[in-house]
Design a protein around this motif. Structure first.
Motif, PDB file in Angstrom:
ATOM      1  N   MET A   1       0.846  -1.289   0.096  1.00 21.97           N
ATOM      2  CA  MET A   1       0.080  -0.029  -0.014  1.00 21.97           C
ATOM      3  C   MET A   1       0.860   1.289  -0.071  1.00 21.97           C
ATOM      4  SD  MET A   1      -3.120   1.687   0.753  1.00 21.97           S
ATOM      5  CE  MET A   1      -4.308   0.795   0.930  1.00 21.97           C
ATOM      6  N   PRO A   2       0.781   2.171  -0.917  1.00 22.76           N
ATOM      7  CA  PRO A   2       1.467   3.334  -0.956  1.00 22.76           C
ATOM      8  C   PRO A   2       1.105   4.204   0.428  1.00 22.76           C
ATOM      9  CG  PRO A   2       0.291   3.222  -2.996  1.00 22.76           C
ATOM     10  CD  PRO A   2      -0.280   1.903  -2.177  1.00 22.76           C
ATOM     11  N   ARG A   3       2.376   5.091   0.998  1.00 22.25           N
ATOM     12  CA  ARG A   3       2.295   5.615   1.844  1.00 22.25           C
ATOM     13  C   ARG A   3       2.924   7.034   1.904  1.00 22.25           C
ATOM     14  NH1 ARG A   3       6.085   5.910   5.907  1.00 22.25           N
ATOM     15  NH2 ARG A   3       7.999   5.043   5.180  1.00 22.25           N
ATOM     16  N   LEU A   4       2.419   7.769   2.750  1.00 25.65           N
ATOM     17  CA  LEU A   4       3.220   9.340   2.728  1.00 25.65           C
ATOM     18  C   LEU A   4       4.240   9.237   3.612  1.00 25.65           C
ATOM     19  CD1 LEU A   4       2.923  12.316   2.114  1.00 25.65           C
ATOM     20  CD2 LEU A   4       1.365  12.495   4.045  1.00 25.65           C
ATOM     21  N   VAL A   5       5.811   9.509   3.103  1.00 21.84           N
ATOM     22  CA  VAL A   5       6.860   9.378   4.027  1.00 21.84           C
ATOM     23  C   VAL A   5       6.921  10.741   4.623  1.00 21.84           C
ATOM     24  CG1 VAL A   5       9.095   9.494   3.424  1.00 21.84           C
ATOM     25  CG2 VAL A   5       7.969   7.791   2.002  1.00 21.84           C
ATOM     26  N   ALA A   6       6.640  11.645   3.932  1.00 21.77           N
ATOM     27  CA  ALA A   6       6.757  12.908   4.692  1.00 21.77           C
ATOM     28  C   ALA A   6       5.733  14.167   4.152  1.00 21.77           C
ATOM     29  CB  ALA A   6       8.045  13.480   4.736  1.00 21.77           C
ATOM     30  N   VAL A   7       5.370  14.988   5.029  1.00 23.10           N
ATOM     31  CA  VAL A   7       4.828  16.438   4.681  1.00 23.10           C
ATOM     32  C   VAL A   7       5.585  17.342   4.811  1.00 23.10           C
ATOM     33  CG1 VAL A   7       2.731  17.768   4.902  1.00 23.10           C
ATOM     34  CG2 VAL A   7       2.564  15.194   5.505  1.00 23.10           C
ATOM     35  N   CYS A   8       5.790  18.325   3.957  1.00 20.46           N
ATOM     36  CA  CYS A   8       6.883  19.319   3.662  1.00 20.46           C
ATOM     37  C   CYS A   8       6.373  20.574   3.355  1.00 20.46           C
ATOM     38  CB  CYS A   8       8.157  19.087   2.900  1.00 20.46           C
ATOM     39  SG  CYS A   8       8.820  17.329   2.952  1.00 20.46           S
ATOM     40  N   ALA A   9       7.070  21.743   4.372  1.00 22.20           N
ATOM     41  CA  ALA A   9       6.697  22.987   4.184  1.00 22.20           C
ATOM     42  C   ALA A   9       8.080  23.733   3.872  1.00 22.20           C
ATOM     43  CB  ALA A   9       6.040  23.616   5.132  1.00 22.20           C
ATOM     44  N   VAL A  10       7.885  25.050   3.643  1.00 20.95           N
ATOM     45  CA  VAL A  10       9.359  25.845   3.528  1.00 20.95           C
ATOM     46  C   VAL A  10       9.908  25.928   4.900  1.00 20.95           C
ATOM     47  CG1 VAL A  10       8.085  28.162   3.949  1.00 20.95           C
ATOM     48  CG2 VAL A  10      10.269  27.970   2.565  1.00 20.95           C
ATOM     49  N   HIS A  11      11.389  25.703   4.727  1.00 20.30           N
ATOM     50  CA  HIS A  11      12.037  25.747   6.043  1.00 20.30           C
ATOM     51  C   HIS A  11      12.722  27.206   6.079  1.00 20.30           C
ATOM     52  CE1 HIS A  11      15.119  24.788   8.867  1.00 20.30           C
ATOM     53  NE2 HIS A  11      15.851  25.258   8.147  1.00 20.30           N
ATOM     54  N   GLN A  12      12.928  27.746   4.972  1.00 21.68           N
ATOM     55  CA  GLN A  12      13.370  29.247   5.123  1.00 21.68           C
ATOM     56  C   GLN A  12      13.402  29.728   3.529  1.00 21.68           C
ATOM     57  OE1 GLN A  12      17.203  29.272   7.068  1.00 21.68           O
ATOM     58  NE2 GLN A  12      18.015  29.176   5.118  1.00 21.68           N
ATOM     59  N   LEU A  13      13.214  31.100   3.407  1.00 24.73           N
ATOM     60  CA  LEU A  13      13.184  31.658   2.177  1.00 24.73           C
ATOM     61  C   LEU A  13      14.786  31.862   1.813  1.00 24.73           C
ATOM     62  CD1 LEU A  13      10.608  34.418   2.040  1.00 24.73           C
ATOM     63  CD2 LEU A  13      10.515  32.112   0.978  1.00 24.73           C
ATOM     64  N   ARG A  14      15.234  31.629   0.764  1.00 21.73           N
ATOM     65  CA  ARG A  14      16.704  31.834   0.408  1.00 21.73           C
ATOM     66  C   ARG A  14      17.305  32.456  -0.761  1.00 21.73           C
ATOM     67  NH1 ARG A  14      20.578  27.843   2.721  1.00 21.73           N
ATOM     68  NH2 ARG A  14      19.213  26.119   3.693  1.00 21.73           N
ATOM     69  N   PRO A  15      18.385  33.445  -0.669  1.00 18.55           N
ATOM     70  CA  PRO A  15      18.393  34.203  -1.547  1.00 18.55           C
ATOM     71  C   PRO A  15      18.711  33.591  -2.926  1.00 18.55           C
ATOM     72  CG  PRO A  15      19.956  34.548   0.280  1.00 18.55           C
ATOM     73  CD  PRO A  15      19.146  33.379   0.387  1.00 18.55           C
ATOM     74  N   ASP A  16      18.142  34.153  -3.901  1.00 16.08           N
ATOM     75  CA  ASP A  16      18.344  33.487  -5.414  1.00 16.08           C
ATOM     76  C   ASP A  16      18.614  34.536  -6.512  1.00 16.08           C
ATOM     77  OD1 ASP A  16      17.912  30.991  -7.184  1.00 16.08           O
ATOM     78  OD2 ASP A  16      16.284  32.507  -7.994  1.00 16.08           O
ATOM     79  N   ALA A  17      19.538  34.062  -7.494  1.00 16.51           N
ATOM     80  CA  ALA A  17      19.959  34.989  -8.442  1.00 16.51           C
ATOM     81  C   ALA A  17      18.676  35.305  -9.531  1.00 16.51           C
ATOM     82  CB  ALA A  17      21.225  34.069  -9.115  1.00 16.51           C
ATOM     83  N   GLY A  18      17.688  34.782  -9.571  1.00 16.26           N
ATOM     84  CA  GLY A  18      16.472  35.039 -10.260  1.00 16.26           C
ATOM     85  C   GLY A  18      15.917  36.182 -10.165  1.00 16.26           C
ATOM     86  N   SER A  19      15.033  36.488 -10.956  1.00 16.02           N
ATOM     87  CA  SER A  19      14.290  37.843 -10.872  1.00 16.02           C
ATOM     88  C   SER A  19      13.672  38.332  -9.644  1.00 16.02           C
ATOM     89  CB  SER A  19      13.327  37.958 -12.212  1.00 16.02           C
ATOM     90  OG  SER A  19      12.216  36.958 -11.861  1.00 16.02           O
ATOM     91  N   LEU A  20      13.147  37.373  -8.779  1.00 11.93           N
ATOM     92  CA  LEU A  20      12.539  37.766  -7.721  1.00 11.93           C
ATOM     93  C   LEU A  20      13.635  37.898  -6.413  1.00 11.93           C
ATOM     94  CD1 LEU A  20       9.788  35.234  -7.367  1.00 11.93           C
ATOM     95  CD2 LEU A  20       9.445  37.802  -7.848  1.00 11.93           C
ATOM     96  N   GLY A  21      14.678  37.189  -6.813  1.00  7.13           N
ATOM     97  CA  GLY A  21      15.740  37.579  -5.499  1.00  7.13           C
ATOM     98  C   GLY A  21      15.630  36.741  -4.327  1.00  7.13           C
ATOM     99  N   VAL A  22      14.531  35.864  -4.467  1.00  8.12           N
ATOM    100  CA  VAL A  22      14.490  34.738  -3.506  1.00  8.12           C
ATOM    101  C   VAL A  22      13.678  33.668  -3.667  1.00  8.12           C
ATOM    102  CG1 VAL A  22      12.195  35.958  -2.654  1.00  8.12           C
ATOM    103  CG2 VAL A  22      13.512  34.822  -0.889  1.00  8.12           C
ATOM    104  N   THR A  23      13.826  32.515  -3.261  1.00  7.11           N
ATOM    105  CA  THR A  23      13.101  31.309  -3.459  1.00  7.11           C
ATOM    106  C   THR A  23      12.594  30.567  -2.149  1.00  7.11           C
ATOM    107  OG1 THR A  23      13.367  29.112  -4.561  1.00  7.11           O
ATOM    108  CG2 THR A  23      15.621  29.949  -3.340  1.00  7.11           C
TER     109      THR A  23
END
Length: 181
Positions: A1-23
């Motif tokens: 039977m398939p099962r849920l291993v983990a439920v995840c949410a953002v740990h922290q916003l990180r700086p990113d070189a993309g147009s928003l500057g954060v991911t």
């Protein structure tokens, strides 16, 4: 039977070189019972709402088998949430799920498969180092994308909960078929 291993949410916003500057790709497993509502996992955020989140991309699911494949390929541990996923699932081929397929997790939550994940430059930067070059193509070519889901019924889920496919529309394309066009 398939099962849920983990439920995840953002740990922290990180700086990113993309147009928003954060991911918000840095997601980690949560402890205990976690609420899933119409816009996804409680306490999760998306930095780019243009490309992530919303009702049709409320939850991102990734397969434990696909994560193990990438651990072998990249030679490192890829903890639940590393792919930016909200749900790490074991025993279910997420990429073979049909668009419109409905999953029940635990006693109450129902999710509907809506579309594949499309890898992006932010994901490549997250992978980092020598693995970042060509990552989007490599990830795409492997066909281990994961799926976005819409929330049909809200409720609480926990790691270890059963995942049941309650409806799979015959003839509908799979996540991978939609991605490959």
């Amino acid at each position: 039977m398939p099962r849920l291993v983990a439920v995840c949410a953002v740990h922290q916003l990180r700086p990113d070189a993309g147009s928003l500057g954060v991911t918000a790709i840095d997601k980690r497993a949560l402890e205990g019972s976690v609420r899933i509502g119409p816009y996804g996992v409680r306490s999760d955020v998306q930095a780019s709402r243009k490309h992530h989140g919303g009702l049709d991309k409320a939850v991102y699911a990734y397969s434990a088998a696909d994560a193990e494949y990438w651990e072998s390929e990249l030679g490192r541990d890829l903890y639940p949430g590393w792919f930016g996923e909200n749900l790490r699932i074991e025993g279910l081929d997420v990429n073979a799920a049909r668009i419109g397929e409905v999953w029940r997790i635990g006693d109450t939550v129902e999710l509907e498969v809506t579309m594949p994940r499309t890898p992006c430059a932010t994901f490549a930067r997250w992978v980092g180092g020598r693995d970042a070059r060509g990552w989007v193509k490599r990830f795409s070519d492997a066909g281990r994308l994961g799926a976005y889901l819409r929330v049909r019924r809200s409720g609480d889920v926990s790691a270890g909960d059963a995942v049941e496919v309650v409806r799979s529309p015959e003839g509908a394309p799979t996540v991978l078929e939609v991605y490959r066009g």
